[in-house]
Scaffold this motif. Structure first.
Motif, PDB file in Angstrom:
ATOM      1  N   UNK A 100       0.832  -1.216   0.000  1.00 58.06           N
ATOM      2  CA  UNK A 100       0.000   0.000   0.000  1.00 58.06           C
ATOM      3  C   UNK A 100       0.862   1.260   0.000  1.00 58.06           C
ATOM      4  N   UNK A 101       1.922   1.221   0.805  1.00 50.69           N
ATOM      5  CA  UNK A 101       2.805   2.392   0.857  1.00 50.69           C
ATOM      6  C   UNK A 101       3.458   2.621  -0.506  1.00 50.69           C
ATOM      7  N   UNK A 102       3.952   1.541  -1.087  1.00 46.59           N
ATOM      8  CA  UNK A 102       4.663   1.686  -2.364  1.00 46.59           C
ATOM      9  C   UNK A 102       3.719   2.160  -3.453  1.00 46.59           C
ATOM     10  N   UNK A 103       2.506   1.678  -3.402  1.00 43.99           N
ATOM     11  CA  UNK A 103       1.516   2.098  -4.411  1.00 43.99           C
ATOM     12  C   UNK A 103       1.294   3.619  -4.315  1.00 43.99           C
TER      13      UNK A 103
ATOM     14  N   UNK B  17      12.630  -4.311   0.501  1.00 43.74           N
ATOM     15  CA  UNK B  17      11.585  -5.318   0.319  1.00 43.74           C
ATOM     16  C   UNK B  17      10.217  -4.637   0.288  1.00 43.74           C
ATOM     17  N   UNK B  18       9.364  -5.109  -0.630  1.00 46.84           N
ATOM     18  CA  UNK B  18       7.987  -4.611  -0.664  1.00 46.84           C
ATOM     19  C   UNK B  18       7.095  -5.800  -0.326  1.00 46.84           C
ATOM     20  N   UNK B  19       6.408  -5.665   0.780  1.00 50.46           N
ATOM     21  CA  UNK B  19       5.748  -6.832   1.386  1.00 50.46           C
ATOM     22  C   UNK B  19       4.245  -6.574   1.547  1.00 50.46           C
TER      23      UNK B  19
ATOM     24  N   UNK C  96       7.254   6.437   6.111  1.00 50.57           N
ATOM     25  CA  UNK C  96       8.279   5.753   5.314  1.00 50.57           C
ATOM     26  C   UNK C  96       8.610   6.486   4.016  1.00 50.57           C
ATOM     27  N   UNK C  97       7.801   7.448   3.641  1.00 53.19           N
ATOM     28  CA  UNK C  97       8.127   8.120   2.387  1.00 53.19           C
ATOM     29  C   UNK C  97       7.422   9.458   2.238  1.00 53.19           C
ATOM     30  N   UNK C  98       8.095  10.345   1.530  1.00 51.63           N
ATOM     31  CA  UNK C  98       7.503  11.654   1.221  1.00 51.63           C
ATOM     32  C   UNK C  98       7.689  11.850  -0.283  1.00 51.63           C
ATOM     33  N   UNK C  99       6.579  11.995  -0.975  1.00 55.34           N
ATOM     34  CA  UNK C  99       6.677  12.133  -2.432  1.00 55.34           C
ATOM     35  C   UNK C  99       5.973  13.405  -2.862  1.00 55.34           C
ATOM     36  N   UNK C 100       6.453  13.991  -3.943  1.00 61.30           N
ATOM     37  CA  UNK C 100       5.769  15.178  -4.448  1.00 61.30           C
ATOM     38  C   UNK C 100       5.602  15.074  -5.951  1.00 61.30           C
ATOM     39  N   UNK C 101       4.512  15.607  -6.437  1.00 63.96           N
ATOM     40  CA  UNK C 101       4.280  15.609  -7.882  1.00 63.96           C
ATOM     41  C   UNK C 101       3.675  16.955  -8.263  1.00 63.96           C
ATOM     42  N   UNK C 102       4.086  17.421  -9.427  1.00 63.60           N
ATOM     43  CA  UNK C 102       3.707  18.764  -9.854  1.00 63.60           C
ATOM     44  C   UNK C 102       2.650  18.770 -10.935  1.00 63.60           C
TER      45      UNK C 102
ATOM     46  N   UNK D 173       3.617   9.402   3.572  1.00 65.34           N
ATOM     47  CA  UNK D 173       3.104   8.031   3.554  1.00 65.34           C
ATOM     48  C   UNK D 173       3.700   7.212   4.684  1.00 65.34           C
ATOM     49  N   UNK D 174       2.891   6.367   5.290  1.00 70.28           N
ATOM     50  CA  UNK D 174       3.416   5.445   6.308  1.00 70.28           C
ATOM     51  C   UNK D 174       2.310   4.679   6.992  1.00 70.28           C
ATOM     52  N   UNK D 175       2.409   3.353   6.964  1.00 72.95           N
ATOM     53  CA  UNK D 175       1.407   2.512   7.650  1.00 72.95           C
ATOM     54  C   UNK D 175       1.394   2.829   9.145  1.00 72.95           C
ATOM     55  N   UNK D 176       2.561   3.221   9.661  1.00 75.56           N
ATOM     56  CA  UNK D 176       2.689   3.444  11.090  1.00 75.56           C
ATOM     57  C   UNK D 176       1.902   4.645  11.599  1.00 75.56           C
TER      58      UNK D 176
END
Ligand code: ASP
Length: 452
Positions: free
Chosen positions: A245-248, A287-289, A302-308, A393-396
């Protein structure tokens, strides 16, 4: 059995093909290999797929067989064949096959374009199989048509048809190593169709699901996936594990390490994906689990992404909340304009719709605005361009307190105005909309808050 996919940089030169050979032969479980077209050898280099796209553009412009462009592609393969001490069979085949495609181009440019684009992967797979055999390792090139990889007729953006998974099960029966070209398959009408760019990742996932692989190893040119774009934050934290889910979420927002559609093929089977580095195969990678295995307090985010380049249309109408069907009719206008929308944050008397900027030609926007005023009786419509979306993003973060507050405060301290804020019910991501000019400082501020 493990399915391994190698990206363009992993196959860019003879030296890289040798590394692929060493990686595959180091583990007897690695029996299915999906290859990309040769990518860039150095920064200014051109990917073979782009060279093939040049062939098509030149043909469409001039109507003449693009001999020079075809020869350039054949040359890329020729120099690899020479260095690998192989025959000139593949380079000759490259020139012959491409020329034949332009001699009989058919009437549909989209079909021609996909057939030509796919040849980077096709030739790459043939060359790699030949190299393995030359080293005394039994290998076969497997044609996606023979294997039964069927795709939809959406040329340039095809999707896998469900029967392919059953057809591809027998790939595992071969007692040597199967080299499979990524990126393309066949339609029922017999034409080659490709996924969107970067789609060899999807081929690997389809094969992993079909043969029920114990692991899908996706080899690229970085040691791991980083929590943020390394072009924005220097030496960011490497993340050892993401959930599907996070990777998606992150892939959708532009983490380019994995094609956005890859996980759709494996998520039902729960196959673990391991992103690894061809240039440093000893590193454990990321690993993507299906579900989090190791919960680390430090990596709740676990991640911060940006899109313009998003556009936002804000619609206000007094007493909107009482009007049954307002939202549906608004979205219907977008549907009729063939716009795929991304988010719809709302207030009681306002609703905003966000979509990607490539849909927003001035003519389209003016039609939409006219219709919203006329058909929905809106009081006010405001269009904002240059919206940047940032996803934390982060499941936690699920059922934990304070993440939105911390991220918002970080933005406030950096002087960034938040244009929109959205948190889905899954609670694994928080989305901020800001002006594109603030992207770098906003991403850095949020990164420092959670990882600094
Ligand atoms: N060669 C194709 C591209 O450059 C597909 C891939 O590498 O996955 O997009």
């Amino acid at each position: 059995m493990k399915v391994c996919k190698f990206g363009g940089t992993s196959l860019a030169s003879a030296g890289q093909v040798e590394k692929v050979f060493n990686i595959i032969t180091a583990d007897p479980a690695r029996r299915v290999v999906v290859v990309s077209a040769p990518g860039k050898r150095f920064k200014e280099d051109t990917k073979v797929t782009d060279m093939l796209i040049n062939c098509v553009s030149s043909f469409l412009l001039t109507g003449k067989i693009p001999t020079a462009e075809i020869e350039a592609v054949a040359d890329r393969f020729r120099s690899m064949a020479v260095e690998l001490r192989l025959s000139d069979e593949t380079p000759k085949f490259v020139a012959r096959r491409l020329t034949a495609m332009f001699e009989n181009p058919g009437s549909d440019d989209g079909i021609l374009s996909d057939s030509v684009k796919a040849m980077g992967e096709d030739f790459s797979a043939r060359l790699v199989a030949e190299y393995f055999n030359s080293q005394g390792v039994k290998a076969r090139y497997l044609d996606p048509k023979v294997a039964g990889l069927y795709l939809s007729e959406d040329f340039g953006n095809a999707v896998c048809l469900p029967e392919s998974f059953e057809n591809l099960r027998t790939v595992a029966d071969f007692d040597g190593i199967t080299i499979f070209p990524g990126f393309y398959g066949y339609t029922h009408s017999g034409h080659i169709a490709t996924f969107s760019r970067g789609g060899s990742d999807i081929t690997g996932a389809i094969l992993a699901a079909s043969v029920n692989a114990e692991l899908y190893e996706n080899f690229t040119d970085v040691d791991s996936v980083f929590a943020v774009n390394p072009n924005i934050v220097k030496s960011p934290r490497a993340i050892p594990e993401y959930t599907y889910r996070e990777m998606r979420e992150l892939a959708y927002m532009g983490f380019s390490v994995l094609h956005e559609d890859t996980l759709a093929a494996v998520y039902k089977t729960g196959i673990v994906v391991n992103i690894k580095n061809t240039n440093n195969p000893e590193a454990p990678g990321t690993f993507i689990v299906p579900e989090r295995r190791n919960f680390d307090e430090r990596t709740r985010v676990t991640g911060i992404a940006s899109a313009n380049d998003f556009v936002m249309i804000d619609v206000t109408k007094y007493m909107m909340n009482r009007e049954i069907g307002f939202g549906r009719r608004l979205l219907q206008i977008l549907e009729e304009e063939k716009i795929s929308y991304e988010h719809t944050p709302s207030g009681i008397d306002s609703i905003s719709v966000i979509f990607r900027g490539h849909y927003a030609s001035p003519a389209t926007l003016s039609r939409i605005v006219d219709r919203i005023y006329k058909e929905l009786g809106a009081d006010d419509i405001n269009i904002k361009h240059d919206i940047c979306l940032i996803s934390v993003v982060g499941e936690g973060m699920k059922k934990s307190v304070g993440f939105t507050a911390r991220a918002s405060l970080a933005l406030a301290r950096a002087g960034v105005n938040i244009e929109l804020l959205n948190q889905g019910a899954s609670e694994i991501s928080i989305l901020f909309g800001i002006h594109s000019d603030d992207e770098i400082k906003a991403v850095r501020a949020i990164y420092n808050e959670f990882f600094g």
